[in-house]
Design a protein around this motif. Structure first.
Motif, short mmCIF file in Angstrom:
data_model
loop_
_atom_site.label_atom_id
_atom_site.label_comp_id
_atom_site.label_asym_id
_atom_site.label_seq_id
_atom_site.Cartn_x
_atom_site.Cartn_y
_atom_site.Cartn_z
N ARG A 1 6.30 5.95 10.16
CA ARG A 1 6.01 5.49 8.80
C ARG A 1 7.30 4.98 8.15
N ASP A 2 8.38 5.72 8.30
CA ASP A 2 9.66 5.30 7.72
C ASP A 2 10.13 3.99 8.34
N SER A 3 9.99 3.85 9.66
CA SER A 3 10.38 2.62 10.34
C SER A 3 9.54 1.44 9.86
N ASP B 1 0.81 -1.23 0.00
CA ASP B 1 0.00 0.00 0.00
C ASP B 1 0.84 1.27 0.00
N LEU B 2 1.98 1.24 -0.67
CA LEU B 2 2.88 2.40 -0.63
C LEU B 2 2.36 3.58 -1.43
N ARG C 1 -3.34 0.47 8.53
CA ARG C 1 -2.92 -0.92 8.77
C ARG C 1 -1.86 -1.00 9.86
N ASN C 2 -1.00 0.00 9.93
CA ASN C 2 0.09 0.00 10.90
C ASN C 2 -0.20 0.84 12.15
N THR D 1 10.78 -1.90 7.81
CA THR D 1 10.50 -3.22 8.37
C THR D 1 9.78 -4.09 7.35
N GLU D 2 8.77 -3.53 6.69
CA GLU D 2 7.99 -4.30 5.72
C GLU D 2 8.75 -4.56 4.42
#
Length: 99
Positions: free
Chosen positions: A73-75, A29-30, A39-40, A79-80
C-alpha cells in the motif's frame, strides 16, 4: 484474511495546499482504503508477498500478510502520488545545482 485498516491513507509531510491535498485524496481514493486496495490488487499481491524472505524470517513477523499489505500500500501510494513522502525529507535544488 486479516482485517483491513480502514483509516485514511497517510500522505505524510507534503508541500501541498489543503485544497490540493483534498483533490489528490479524492482522485486516488486515499480516504477509502478498500477502494484503493481493490484498484491496486493489494490483497492478491499481499498474499504472494507475505511469504517471508530468508532475511525476514530471521526477524520474524506476527502477521506477514498484514505487513505485506502495508508495504505494498505504501509503495502504491508513493507511485501514484510522488509528492507523498512519509517520514522523508524533501530535497530542493536550484537549477544551477543540477547536471
Amino acid at each position: 484474511m486479516t482485517p483491513r485498516n480502514e483509516e485514511p491513507l497517510d500522505l505524510g509531510a507534503t508541500e501541498m495546499s489543503p485544497a490540493e491535498e483534498n483533490r489528490v485524496r479524492a482522485e486516488h481514493d486515499l480516504d477509502r482504503p478498500r477502494v484503493f486496495d481493490e484498484r491496486n490488487a493489494v490483497d492478491d499481491r499481499a498474499e504472494t508477498r507475505s511469504t517471508l524472505l530468508p532475511e525476514e524470517e530471521h526477524a520474524g513477523s506476527a502477521d506477514p500478510e498484514a505487513q505485506a499489505r502495508e508495504v505494498l500500500r505504501d509503495s502504491d501510494l508513493r507511485t501514484e502520488v510522488p509528492e507523498s513522502a512519509p517520514d522523508t525529507m524533501i530535497e530542493r535544488r536550484r537549477p544551477e545545482e543540477t547536471a
